[in-house]
Scaffold this active site. Structure first.
Site, PDB file in Angstrom:
ATOM      1  N   CYS A  79      -6.987   7.720   1.002  1.00  0.00           N
ATOM      2  CA  CYS A  79      -6.885   6.302   1.361  1.00  0.00           C
ATOM      3  C   CYS A  79      -7.086   6.036   2.856  1.00  0.00           C
ATOM      4  CB  CYS A  79      -5.541   5.732   0.903  1.00  0.00           C
ATOM      5  SG  CYS A  79      -4.119   6.493   1.699  1.00  0.00           S
ATOM      6  N   HIS A 100       8.424  -1.735  10.259  1.00  0.00           N
ATOM      7  CA  HIS A 100       7.494  -1.714   9.125  1.00  0.00           C
ATOM      8  C   HIS A 100       6.771  -0.377   9.170  1.00  0.00           C
ATOM      9  CE1 HIS A 100       4.386  -2.864   6.277  1.00  0.00           C
ATOM     10  NE2 HIS A 100       3.484  -2.491   7.166  1.00  0.00           N
ATOM     11  N   HIS A 119       3.595   1.019   2.754  1.00  0.00           N
ATOM     12  CA  HIS A 119       3.910   0.622   1.383  1.00  0.00           C
ATOM     13  C   HIS A 119       4.055   1.858   0.505  1.00  0.00           C
ATOM     14  CE1 HIS A 119       2.215  -3.086   3.039  1.00  0.00           C
ATOM     15  NE2 HIS A 119       3.001  -3.689   2.166  1.00  0.00           N
ATOM     16  N   ASP A 176       1.091   5.630  -7.764  1.00  0.00           N
ATOM     17  CA  ASP A 176      -0.092   6.401  -8.166  1.00  0.00           C
ATOM     18  C   ASP A 176      -0.147   7.777  -7.492  1.00  0.00           C
ATOM     19  OD1 ASP A 176      -0.673   5.667  -5.564  1.00  0.00           O
ATOM     20  OD2 ASP A 176      -2.553   4.641  -6.054  1.00  0.00           O
ATOM     21  N   ARG A 236       3.481   7.430  -4.000  1.00  0.00           N
ATOM     22  CA  ARG A 236       2.650   7.643  -2.810  1.00  0.00           C
ATOM     23  C   ARG A 236       3.152   6.714  -1.723  1.00  0.00           C
ATOM     24  NH1 ARG A 236      -2.230   4.751  -1.125  1.00  0.00           N
ATOM     25  NH2 ARG A 236      -2.290   3.851  -3.219  1.00  0.00           N
ATOM     26  N   CYS A 284       2.390   5.375   1.495  1.00  0.00           N
ATOM     27  CA  CYS A 284       1.209   5.173   2.325  1.00  0.00           C
ATOM     28  C   CYS A 284       1.699   4.564   3.645  1.00  0.00           C
ATOM     29  CB  CYS A 284       0.243   4.238   1.597  1.00  0.00           C
ATOM     30  SG  CYS A 284      -1.302   3.995   2.461  1.00  0.00           S
TER      31      CYS A 284
END
Length: 148
Positions: free
Chosen positions: A67, A104, A107, A111, A119, A121
């Site tokens: 990704c 922050h 996310h 998957d 995951r 990310c």
């Protein structure tokens, strides 16, 4: 562990973080995929919150999800990573934030590999990397056991 978290105010954070680190951690930003510090980083160690220094993820749980951002199967300690519903950009996602600094991070998606199928990310700009050989020196000796 490095105890530099002092509940910094926004002005102090703007001085101590790069513009991208500030945008990601304080304004819920997202850095570009494949053009960030840790997306393809393979060294052993831990990743800590760039703001608070609290441990978040281990390189042992990092994998290439394709990704363009660092991806992890789980946090080091569940208590420091909190999840919130995110309905921005016309989507429903689960945002990941650091508990101590409310940074922050990115996310979490369902998957991923492994038994929990998650995951995480994460934006590189939200992270600081502590190499395995530096853990004790930088105050993270209790995490050396992750690499024995």
């Amino acid at each position: 562990m490095e105890e530099h978290w002092k509940n910094n105010d926004k002005a102090d954070l703007q001085k101590s973080l790069t513009p991208m680190q500030y945008e990601v951690t304080q304004n819920n930003g997202t850095e570009p995929p494949f053009r960030n510090e840790f997306w393809d980083h393979e060294e052993e160690g831990i990743y800590v919150d760039i703001v608070s220094g609290k441990p978040l993820f281990s390189s042992r749980d990092k994998y290439d999800a394709g990704c363009g951002w660092p991806s992890f199967t789980k946090p080091i300690e569940d208590l420091e990573v909190i999840e919130k519903m995110d309905t921005t950009h016309g989507m429903v996602r689960t945002e990941v934030r650091s508990k101590t600094a409310d940074s922050h991070l990115g996310h979490v998606f369902d998957d991923g590999p492994g038994p929990n199928g998650l995951r995480y990310c994460i934006n590189s700009a939200a992270l600081k990397f502590i190499p395995k050989g530096e853990l004790a020196k930088q105050g993270y000796a209790k995490y050396e056991k992750l690499f024995s």
